[in-house]
Design a protein around this motif. Sequence first.
Motif, short mmCIF file in Angstrom:
data_model
loop_
_atom_site.label_atom_id
_atom_site.label_comp_id
_atom_site.label_asym_id
_atom_site.label_seq_id
_atom_site.Cartn_x
_atom_site.Cartn_y
_atom_site.Cartn_z
N ARG A 187 52.16 13.79 65.71
CA ARG A 187 51.37 12.68 65.20
C ARG A 187 51.36 11.51 66.18
N ASN B 243 48.05 10.02 68.46
CA ASN B 243 47.73 8.60 68.50
C ASN B 243 47.67 8.07 69.93
N THR C 253 44.61 9.55 71.76
CA THR C 253 43.40 8.91 71.26
C THR C 253 43.25 7.50 71.83
N SER C 254 44.35 6.77 71.86
CA SER C 254 44.32 5.41 72.39
C SER C 254 43.94 5.39 73.87
N PHE D 70 43.51 14.14 64.45
CA PHE D 70 43.90 13.00 63.62
C PHE D 70 43.93 13.39 62.15
N ASN E 179 47.41 13.69 59.77
CA ASN E 179 47.53 12.99 58.49
C ASN E 179 47.88 13.94 57.36
N ASN F 32 55.92 5.71 66.02
CA ASN F 32 55.87 6.37 64.72
C ASN F 32 56.06 5.39 63.58
N GLN G 49 52.30 3.37 63.25
CA GLN G 49 51.21 4.14 63.85
C GLN G 49 49.84 3.50 63.61
N PHE H 108 47.23 2.09 66.55
CA PHE H 108 45.83 2.50 66.69
C PHE H 108 44.90 1.30 66.57
#
Length: 506
Positions: A134, A138, A141-142, A175, A179, A447, A450, A454
């Motif tokens: 997870r 993140n 993606t960032s 993502f 989740n 973590n 999170q 984002f």
Amino acid sequence: MSQKQLKEAFISNLNGTSLLEISAGLSLPPLCLLCRGLLLILYYLHHGKPLSSRKYSLLLDFLVLVSPLLFSCTVLSPVIFFIPVILAACCAGIFSKIYSQRKREARGPFGQIVEEFQKACLDPECIPAVTVFRVYVNVLTSISILAVDFPQYPRRYAKAETYGTGVMDLGVGAFIFGNALVCPEVRQQAHRTQPRFSSLARQAFSVWPLVFLGVGRLLSVKSIEYHEHTSEYGVHWNFFFTLALVRLAASLLLAIFPKHKAWLVALALAVLYQLLLSTTSLKMFILHGSDGRDSRLGFLDANREGLLSLLGYLAIYLGSVQVGLWLLRRRSSVRGWLAALRALALALVGLWVLLQLCQACTEPVSRRMANLSFCTWVLAHCLLLLAFFVLADLSLVFTKLLVKGSSVPCCWELVQPPGSRRKHGMEAGPVGRQDKLSQLCLISAINKNQLLFFLLANVMTGAVNILIDTIHSKAAFTLCILHLYMFLNCLIMYILHARNIVLKFW
């Protein structure tokens, strides 16, 4: 063309990359994690104590866990297939050094070490691979949401227009997958006496920040005329709305159907949606609008991609819930997790075959429609990344057996056999242990906050795009901006974690 039009054209009409290149890229985060762990064990071997400096710990984590990913998706992307080989060679060299120095202290046969490894007991209350998965989704993606606006980020990695498998296409699905792994339905599996609709009530309360962020993004993008890719979700829709509605719809379905049959609900939903795409005019409506000329009149027409792709994302979420339930089965030994890895390998083969059949018999992968091929592709590659992380964790467990007393943050801890420790049920979710080492770990820091991580990435991405002409940036300048952007975000998370601050109030 205006600057806004140039940036919109820069991220439009793309076709993605190959499945093989994406698979090679997915091996990088686990190798970075393994390399960081081996370096910490080597440090312990030389100094007799773990790395205790917060400053050097942050620097090590950023340089080993984040920086290689920045380089691999920019200037090193032409040689992406060689990077895993180089990282694997580095890991092998560090392990060889650890093993050779350990042998001088205690010369045990390698077979005996392997046998001890297989019998080793692990903490069944945590699954580090879930947390790391997870966090890395993140982080990746960032990186991508800003890097995509620079010319050094390959166009084949950006989101495909209609059909194709881009890295950022996978990021959207990952993502959703991440989740679902820690959703209330998964975390509450040990509490079978709870009301069936308790998870739905919890989700209804917990998704309001996503709705708030979705509205905030919509208003800010429209007010400053920020560049946007309309065919991605539509005129008013965005991913925050998608995630919120998918979580609510999934909780409703899982309150009606048994949780252990989530995969059947996911399969039925994905197949039914694909049948509608293939046998009705639904596909033409999504791609070309109600008048066939890409009209955007009315709310449904304006946001058709975001609204109708909810069915595909819901199928991914439900399939991921099944994965989360399977992961939480009590496995307290290395042998149990090796068996789990074999099961993951079989599932990957099955999904890969299904993906080829879907693309041959229906249509190629389309993130825009979230069709059956897209759902299968996302689940296959997310399971592949998860399996890589489990394998990296087990490799670090083996190395820790060689160096008694060594520890690695966000990795499995060796425990006493079940008969010699108190027995108790599993915790609510697959999260890492909160020990002293976690305070020196960038993964634990991200973590803990999170959603804030984002959100900060999105805000800083917007600021960079407003202040800088990203399209015409040189390579050196691009790398400096991306490293500064990621380091600032990581530093903020690290400081909050060191002060034990969690910005969550819902």
